[in-house]
Design a protein around this motif. Structure first.
Motif, short mmCIF file in Angstrom:
data_model
loop_
_atom_site.label_atom_id
_atom_site.label_comp_id
_atom_site.label_asym_id
_atom_site.label_seq_id
_atom_site.Cartn_x
_atom_site.Cartn_y
_atom_site.Cartn_z
N ALA A 19 -20.99 7.66 0.25
CA ALA A 19 -19.65 8.12 0.62
C ALA A 19 -18.55 6.81 0.32
CB ALA A 19 -19.48 8.15 2.29
N SER A 20 -17.34 7.31 0.06
CA SER A 20 -16.34 6.46 -0.19
C SER A 20 -15.92 5.67 0.86
CB SER A 20 -15.05 7.01 -0.84
OG SER A 20 -15.25 7.60 -2.24
N ARG A 21 -15.34 4.74 0.84
CA ARG A 21 -14.71 3.81 2.16
C ARG A 21 -13.15 3.71 1.74
NH1 ARG A 21 -18.08 1.75 5.47
NH2 ARG A 21 -20.35 1.90 4.95
N TYR A 22 -12.52 3.55 2.82
CA TYR A 22 -11.26 3.24 2.66
C TYR A 22 -10.72 1.91 3.19
CZ TYR A 22 -11.30 8.22 1.18
OH TYR A 22 -11.70 8.98 0.30
N ASP A 23 -9.61 1.23 2.66
CA ASP A 23 -9.24 -0.15 2.88
C ASP A 23 -7.55 -0.07 2.81
OD1 ASP A 23 -8.64 -2.83 3.00
OD2 ASP A 23 -10.03 -3.25 1.25
N ALA A 24 -6.82 -0.64 3.86
CA ALA A 24 -5.43 -0.64 3.99
C ALA A 24 -4.94 -1.68 3.20
CB ALA A 24 -5.17 -0.58 5.30
N ARG A 25 -5.93 -2.70 2.85
CA ARG A 25 -5.23 -3.71 1.79
C ARG A 25 -5.20 -3.13 0.35
NH1 ARG A 25 -6.55 -9.88 3.16
NH2 ARG A 25 -5.01 -9.81 1.54
N THR A 26 -3.91 -3.11 -0.11
CA THR A 26 -3.78 -2.66 -1.42
C THR A 26 -3.61 -3.58 -2.54
OG1 THR A 26 -1.56 -2.06 -0.98
CG2 THR A 26 -3.01 -0.42 -0.50
N ASP A 27 -3.54 -4.84 -2.17
CA ASP A 27 -3.49 -5.97 -3.03
C ASP A 27 -4.63 -5.92 -3.96
OD1 ASP A 27 -4.43 -6.87 -0.87
OD2 ASP A 27 -3.93 -8.93 -1.05
N ASP A 28 -4.49 -6.59 -5.06
CA ASP A 28 -5.81 -6.63 -6.04
C ASP A 28 -6.90 -7.36 -5.45
OD1 ASP A 28 -7.22 -6.30 -8.29
OD2 ASP A 28 -6.39 -8.31 -8.85
N HIS A 29 -7.91 -6.86 -4.94
CA HIS A 29 -8.97 -7.82 -4.63
C HIS A 29 -10.41 -7.17 -4.73
CE1 HIS A 29 -8.17 -5.22 -1.20
NE2 HIS A 29 -9.51 -5.55 -0.62
N GLN A 30 -11.29 -7.80 -4.57
CA GLN A 30 -12.61 -7.20 -4.63
C GLN A 30 -13.43 -7.15 -3.34
OE1 GLN A 30 -13.03 -6.00 -7.55
NE2 GLN A 30 -11.45 -7.20 -8.34
N HIS A 31 -14.80 -6.84 -3.29
CA HIS A 31 -15.59 -6.55 -2.06
C HIS A 31 -16.89 -7.37 -2.20
CE1 HIS A 31 -12.25 -3.99 -1.66
NE2 HIS A 31 -12.25 -3.95 -0.49
N ILE A 32 -17.60 -7.45 -1.22
CA ILE A 32 -18.85 -8.04 -1.00
C ILE A 32 -19.65 -7.50 -0.07
CG2 ILE A 32 -18.44 -9.85 0.57
CD1 ILE A 32 -20.28 -11.79 -1.17
N LEU A 79 -6.47 11.43 3.18
CA LEU A 79 -6.82 9.94 2.60
C LEU A 79 -6.65 10.10 1.14
CD1 LEU A 79 -10.30 9.74 4.36
CD2 LEU A 79 -8.59 8.46 4.77
N ARG A 80 -6.26 11.10 0.47
CA ARG A 80 -6.21 11.38 -0.79
C ARG A 80 -4.77 10.98 -0.94
NH1 ARG A 80 -7.78 16.04 -4.84
NH2 ARG A 80 -8.40 16.75 -2.69
N TYR A 81 -3.76 11.75 -0.09
CA TYR A 81 -2.56 11.39 -0.19
C TYR A 81 -2.29 9.97 0.09
CZ TYR A 81 2.54 12.14 1.07
OH TYR A 81 3.94 12.02 1.00
N LEU A 82 -2.54 9.51 0.95
CA LEU A 82 -2.12 7.96 1.23
C LEU A 82 -2.77 7.24 0.03
CD1 LEU A 82 -3.33 8.11 5.04
CD2 LEU A 82 -1.00 7.63 4.15
N THR A 83 -3.84 7.40 -0.50
CA THR A 83 -4.27 6.71 -1.65
C THR A 83 -3.37 6.90 -2.79
OG1 THR A 83 -6.60 7.20 -1.00
CG2 THR A 83 -6.26 6.07 -3.34
N ASP A 84 -2.87 8.17 -3.10
CA ASP A 84 -2.10 8.42 -4.16
C ASP A 84 -0.76 7.71 -3.95
OD1 ASP A 84 -3.67 10.15 -5.30
OD2 ASP A 84 -2.79 12.00 -4.78
N LYS A 85 -0.25 7.32 -2.86
CA LYS A 85 0.91 6.86 -2.50
C LYS A 85 0.55 5.32 -2.60
CE LYS A 85 3.30 10.73 -1.93
NZ LYS A 85 4.22 11.11 -3.10
N ASP A 86 -0.33 4.74 -2.73
CA ASP A 86 -0.69 3.54 -2.64
C ASP A 86 -0.60 2.85 -1.33
OD1 ASP A 86 -1.73 2.55 -5.00
OD2 ASP A 86 0.17 2.83 -5.89
N LEU A 87 -0.63 3.40 -0.19
CA LEU A 87 -0.62 2.90 1.23
C LEU A 87 -2.21 2.27 1.45
CD1 LEU A 87 1.60 5.71 2.92
CD2 LEU A 87 2.12 3.28 2.10
#
Lengths: 131, 131
Positions: B67-80, B49-57
């Motif tokens: 706990a942290s959550r993970y999201d495959a959308r890496t374009d700039d956006h927020q959450h509700i 998860l860290r590797y993929l995060t570092d590579k911006d995937l």
DNA sequence: ATTTCAATTTAGAATAAGTATAAATCTATT
DNA sequence: AATAGATTTATACTTATTCTAAATTGAAAT
């Protein structure tokens, strides 16, 4: 429901948060209590912080670090964190209502509020970096 | 620096996050890997998860839960986040530039970006509540 | 095909922040 | 002084995550 029972320990914890220039974590509060000659149980500090938060005397901040921070300013405001030194400051500029309305429309949610953590470089770190 | 080495385990973790309808935590990812017949070490999932995060995937989301959550959308956006059921949705409406500028002026920071967590009640919970 | 070396994975220990618990202590009221 | 309720204390536990050292894998060089 509005009865507030400030025991010695709650008062002392409140004093630390109220007089802090920064936004202390629970561990920071612990240390400062010791500096002032107190020695409360770890759990008591957490209980006090929660109690004070419940009574709206302080606010718990979750800024994306591992530990929560606490803030004696309970009016509606946001925070900005320095990416370089970790410093946290208040942001009083309110989010435009129009943005909130648009989010409600976009998501279908009934929007209650928003927590914003702005990231950037503080004035001090900016000038240091120039050198 | 842009070399991406997708091992079997990283690929599998990425697949889980990419095909998820929600925003899974590391524990969620673990469970889903097991469901799909994998059994990777706990640490490997975190590493991936860290590797993929570092590579911006993928993106790591800190929404104020433990706990942290993970999201495959890496374009700039927020959450509700729904206060009732905990559901998390994307917010694509961008924060106005003017707000950012005003915050920079107010604080003296050089503003890089902002993480916003909007709170509210999702459409489903709203209609359930009416009954 | 074999050696080699770095990168990766594994299992499990370690850490950090916070919560839960049960006994002891305070505090207000009868 | 007696009782009850709230609070504090010390300590054990939980959860999420990181660290570590040994084992494994894989690609490149022989």
């Amino acid at each position: 429901m509005k009865t507030i029972n400030l025991t010695t320990q709650r008062q002392a914890v409140y004093d630390i948060v109220r007089t802090a220039e920064d936004h202390p974590t629970a561990a920071d509060v612990m240390n400062r209590l010791v500096e002032r000659g107190h020695s409360f149980a770890y759990g008591t500090v957490y209980n006090s912080l929660r109690y004070l938060t419940d009574k709206d005397l302080i606010r718990e901040l979750k800024l994306g670090e591992t530990a929560s921070r606490y803030d004696a300013r309970t009016d509606d405001h946001q925070h900005i964190v320095c990416e370089v030194c970790g410093r946290v400051d208040e942001v009083m500029t309110a989010i435009p209502e129009s943005w909130m309305t648009q989010v409600a429309e976009e998501t279908g949610y009934e929007v209650a509020g928003a927590h914003i953590v702005v990231e950037g470089v503080c004035a001090e770190c900016k000038s240091k970096r120039k050198k």
